[in-house]
Write a protein that holds these residues in place. Sequence first.
Motif, short mmCIF file in Angstrom:
data_model
loop_
_atom_site.label_atom_id
_atom_site.label_comp_id
_atom_site.label_asym_id
_atom_site.label_seq_id
_atom_site.Cartn_x
_atom_site.Cartn_y
_atom_site.Cartn_z
N ASP A 65 -5.85 -12.12 4.81
CA ASP A 65 -6.15 -10.78 5.30
C ASP A 65 -5.77 -10.71 6.77
N VAL A 66 -4.63 -10.09 7.04
CA VAL A 66 -4.10 -10.04 8.40
C VAL A 66 -3.89 -8.59 8.81
N VAL A 67 -4.33 -8.26 10.00
CA VAL A 67 -4.13 -6.92 10.54
C VAL A 67 -2.72 -6.84 11.11
N THR A 68 -1.98 -5.80 10.71
CA THR A 68 -0.63 -5.62 11.23
C THR A 68 -0.51 -4.22 11.83
N MET A 69 0.59 -3.96 12.44
CA MET A 69 0.83 -2.65 13.03
C MET A 69 1.42 -1.68 12.01
N GLY A 70 1.51 -2.08 10.77
CA GLY A 70 2.00 -1.18 9.74
C GLY A 70 3.48 -1.26 9.50
N GLY A 71 4.14 -2.15 10.17
CA GLY A 71 5.56 -2.31 9.92
C GLY A 71 6.37 -1.17 10.51
N ASP A 72 7.17 -0.56 9.71
CA ASP A 72 8.09 0.48 10.15
C ASP A 72 7.61 1.83 9.63
N PRO A 73 6.99 2.68 10.47
CA PRO A 73 6.45 3.95 9.99
C PRO A 73 7.51 4.87 9.39
N THR A 77 7.09 6.38 5.53
CA THR A 77 7.06 7.80 5.19
C THR A 77 8.36 8.30 4.57
N SER A 78 9.32 7.42 4.37
CA SER A 78 10.61 7.87 3.83
C SER A 78 10.51 8.40 2.41
N ASN A 79 9.53 7.95 1.63
CA ASN A 79 9.37 8.43 0.26
C ASN A 79 8.49 9.67 0.17
N ALA A 80 7.90 10.08 1.27
CA ALA A 80 7.01 11.24 1.25
C ALA A 80 7.81 12.51 1.02
N PRO A 81 7.25 13.46 0.27
CA PRO A 81 7.95 14.74 0.10
C PRO A 81 8.19 15.44 1.43
N LYS A 82 7.23 15.28 2.36
CA LYS A 82 7.39 15.91 3.67
C LYS A 82 6.66 15.06 4.70
N ASN A 86 6.64 10.79 11.60
CA ASN A 86 6.14 9.63 10.86
C ASN A 86 4.71 9.80 10.36
N PHE A 87 4.27 11.03 10.14
CA PHE A 87 2.98 11.33 9.53
C PHE A 87 3.22 12.06 8.22
#
Length: 95
Positions: A65-73, A77-82, A86-87
Motif C-alpha cells: 500500500d503505497v501513496v503515489t501522486m496518481g501518475g499521469d492525470p 482522464t483520457s478515457n473520460a467522456p469529458k 485533467n478533472f
Amino acid sequence: MAIDAATVRKVARLARIATPEERLEPLAQELNGIMTWIEQLAEVDTDGCEPLTSVVAAGLPLREDVVTMGGDPARVTSNAPKSINNFFVVPKVVE
C-alpha cells in the motif's frame, strides 16, 4: 413452515410473475419440498467447521500500500467522456 396456494399467489404477485391458478397448488408442493430440504440442512452438525469462501485454499495476491501522486492525470482522464484541466466533468445532480 407450510406454504399454501395463497402464499404462492402472493409471492408471485410481489415478484410480478404471471402464474395461472392451476399452477399454484403444484408450486406450493414444490416449495414445501424445498423447505423440507432446507430444514434437513439445518439439522446438520456444523460445529468445528470453518466457513468456506471457496473449496480451494487460495490467498489473494497482495500489493504494498503505497501513496503515489496518481501518475499521469492526462492519461487517467483520457478515457473520460469529458474532462477539463485533467478533472472529470460530470452532470450537475444538485440544483
